[in-house]
Design a protein around this motif. Structure first.
Motif, short mmCIF file in Angstrom:
data_model
loop_
_atom_site.label_atom_id
_atom_site.label_comp_id
_atom_site.label_asym_id
_atom_site.label_seq_id
_atom_site.Cartn_x
_atom_site.Cartn_y
_atom_site.Cartn_z
N MET A 173 0.82 -1.22 0.00
CA MET A 173 0.00 0.00 0.00
C MET A 173 0.85 1.26 0.00
SD MET A 173 -1.54 -1.17 3.52
CE MET A 173 -2.03 -2.54 2.44
N ALA A 174 0.13 2.37 0.06
CA ALA A 174 0.80 3.67 -0.07
C ALA A 174 1.48 3.81 -1.43
CB ALA A 174 1.83 3.89 1.05
N VAL A 175 0.88 3.12 -2.41
CA VAL A 175 1.38 3.25 -3.78
C VAL A 175 1.05 4.64 -4.31
CG1 VAL A 175 1.15 2.43 -6.14
CG2 VAL A 175 1.13 0.80 -4.24
N ARG A 176 2.00 5.26 -4.90
CA ARG A 176 1.75 6.58 -5.48
C ARG A 176 0.71 6.50 -6.58
NH1 ARG A 176 5.66 11.30 -4.48
NH2 ARG A 176 6.53 10.52 -2.54
N GLN A 177 -0.27 7.33 -6.50
CA GLN A 177 -1.33 7.30 -7.50
C GLN A 177 -1.08 8.33 -8.60
OE1 GLN A 177 -3.68 5.12 -7.70
NE2 GLN A 177 -3.44 4.12 -5.72
N GLY A 178 -0.04 9.10 -8.46
CA GLY A 178 0.27 10.08 -9.49
C GLY A 178 -0.79 11.16 -9.63
N LEU A 179 -1.42 11.49 -8.54
CA LEU A 179 -2.47 12.51 -8.57
C LEU A 179 -1.89 13.90 -8.76
CD1 LEU A 179 -5.05 11.53 -5.81
CD2 LEU A 179 -4.95 10.89 -8.21
N ASP A 180 -2.68 14.75 -9.34
CA ASP A 180 -2.38 16.18 -9.32
C ASP A 180 -3.72 16.91 -9.27
OD1 ASP A 180 -3.37 15.82 -11.81
OD2 ASP A 180 -1.55 16.35 -12.87
N THR A 181 -3.65 18.22 -9.17
CA THR A 181 -4.88 18.99 -9.00
C THR A 181 -5.87 18.73 -10.13
OG1 THR A 181 -3.60 20.69 -7.89
CG2 THR A 181 -5.78 21.31 -8.62
N GLU A 182 -5.36 18.68 -11.35
CA GLU A 182 -6.25 18.47 -12.50
C GLU A 182 -6.98 17.14 -12.43
OE1 GLU A 182 -7.15 20.57 -14.72
OE2 GLU A 182 -8.32 19.16 -15.92
N THR A 183 -6.26 16.09 -12.04
CA THR A 183 -6.90 14.77 -11.93
C THR A 183 -8.00 14.78 -10.88
OG1 THR A 183 -4.75 13.81 -12.47
CG2 THR A 183 -6.44 12.31 -11.65
N VAL A 184 -7.69 15.40 -9.76
CA VAL A 184 -8.69 15.49 -8.69
C VAL A 184 -9.91 16.27 -9.18
CG1 VAL A 184 -9.15 16.43 -6.39
CG2 VAL A 184 -6.96 15.29 -6.87
N LEU A 185 -9.65 17.36 -9.86
CA LEU A 185 -10.75 18.18 -10.38
C LEU A 185 -11.60 17.39 -11.36
CD1 LEU A 185 -12.23 20.85 -10.77
CD2 LEU A 185 -10.40 21.58 -12.31
N GLN A 186 -10.95 16.68 -12.26
CA GLN A 186 -11.69 15.86 -13.23
C GLN A 186 -12.59 14.85 -12.55
OE1 GLN A 186 -12.09 16.17 -16.37
NE2 GLN A 186 -10.57 17.76 -16.76
N ALA A 187 -12.04 14.19 -11.54
CA ALA A 187 -12.82 13.18 -10.82
C ALA A 187 -14.01 13.82 -10.13
CB ALA A 187 -11.93 12.46 -9.81
N ALA A 188 -13.79 15.00 -9.57
CA ALA A 188 -14.88 15.71 -8.89
C ALA A 188 -15.97 16.07 -9.89
CB ALA A 188 -14.34 16.97 -8.21
N ILE A 189 -15.57 16.52 -11.06
CA ILE A 189 -16.54 16.88 -12.10
C ILE A 189 -17.34 15.65 -12.51
CG2 ILE A 189 -16.75 17.62 -14.50
CD1 ILE A 189 -14.34 19.50 -13.98
N GLU A 190 -16.66 14.52 -12.61
CA GLU A 190 -17.35 13.29 -13.01
C GLU A 190 -18.40 12.90 -11.97
OE1 GLU A 190 -14.59 10.58 -14.83
OE2 GLU A 190 -15.90 8.89 -14.30
#
Lengths: 188, 188
Positions: free
Chosen positions: A1-18
């Motif tokens: 666990m604690a695998v890096r998911q490679g998130l950034d603000t844009e990815t988070v925003l996209q997921a929120a929009i979805e």
DNA sequence: TTGACTAAACTAATGACATTAGTTATATTA
DNA sequence: TAATATAACTAATGTCATTAGTTTAGTCAA
């Protein structure tokens, strides 16, 4: 666990929009967002400042995308034809991305500088559509308010199931916009 | 302690409306409401079914009050004059009771029968204002949608600080409504 | 290649809130 | 005055956002 998911603000925003578009804006919680991104809630704070910040980002993106949709819709058009196309593009944006649109409309206040800027861009775009009408600056600004009221009001009511009669909705919108434009063209 | 406060549903609803109008709709929590009424949160469940139920009640009341305000505004008026007065009454309602108005607009869906009924009352009222225009039923329904879009859109944008130019807002509304009405009167 | 650094993930804890279950006490009314 | 209905309560649970502090995975320079 604690695998890096490679998130950034844009990815988070996209997921929120979805989430917003599929499940509704009220389902956009940091808990749901984190689950969708295979991450624990606090990890999101590495990319966004918190829930209010996320909503601000969504509002800003919504305004930017609406403007882009309208810009695209008026290519090769001018005058009433352009305003009609822009109006339909606005409403169709709300139809296609109801959650993102709601995020914009649900923002309690437009105080944030970046949101304000995105909003100004929309206003300036509409002003340019009005250039060929030879209106005074003041007249044009009143018309911008009118146009925005119309398309936002229509989008908002339609989205909330406010139109319950079995009446063609696009026809309602077409009539609303053309009636307003006709009223503008008459030198009262 | 445990002194009877003499609460009933109406009192709870009134307090919720007051919080909404003064502090904003998002501050209407059962915790805040209970505090305002000198009661513990669970006690509220004796009078309302829960938060969603409270919001439903607020929406319903909002629609009823808006209709009442418009009915009052058109006394002794007809035609364009009546529609203009009704439009201003609608927007002024949103200005005077922004929280209550928001409660109506923020309802995710208008599925509830009682809310639906209150909404139908508003539509039927506007239809009666249009009686003197000799429109077909279908035409009249499109106009109702147009009118509602206009006044709701204007109210909503104004409330969210969407109009930031230093331009007289009542003048914007007056022009919007009269331009639309003028468009209606022209036999395209 | 390694060591130091940055930053992205984590755990743990707190506090606000809504809701339910079960209890107490106050009115009402028979 | 006794019985009943009900309006308040306490206690408990679960969801959520947020903060503090920790671990660990990449990155980059020596």
């Amino acid at each position: 666990m604690a695998v890096r998911q490679g998130l950034d603000t844009e990815t988070v925003l996209q997921a929120a929009i979805e989430i917003a578009d599929v499940q509704g804006i009220e389902q956009v919680t940091l808990a749901a967002l984190a689950a969708k991104l295979n991450v624990k809630t606090p990890s999101l704070y590495n990319h966004i400042k918190g829930l209010p910040d996320l909503r601000r980002l969504m509002s800003q993106r919504s305004l930017q995308d609406i403007k882009a949709a309208m810009v695209d819709a008026v290519i090769g058009k001018s005058g009433d034809e352009a305003l009609l196309a822009a109006g339909f593009a606005y409403v169709n944006f709300a139809r296609n991305q109801p959650g993102l649109y709601d995020a914009m409309a649900a923002l309690p206040d437009l105080e944030d500088p970046q949101v304000k800027e995105a909003s100004t861009q929309v206003v300036m775009f509409i002003l340019r559509l009005l250039a060929s009408y030879s209106l005074s600056e003041e007249d044009a600004l009143h018309v911008v308010r009118g146009f925005r009221s119309i398309v936002h009001g229509f989008s908002s009511l339609e989205m909330k199931n406010g139109f319950r009669m079995g009446l063609e909705r696009n026809e309602s919108l077409r009539r609303l916009l053309t009636t307003y434009l006709r009223g503008l063209s008459v030198t009262s």
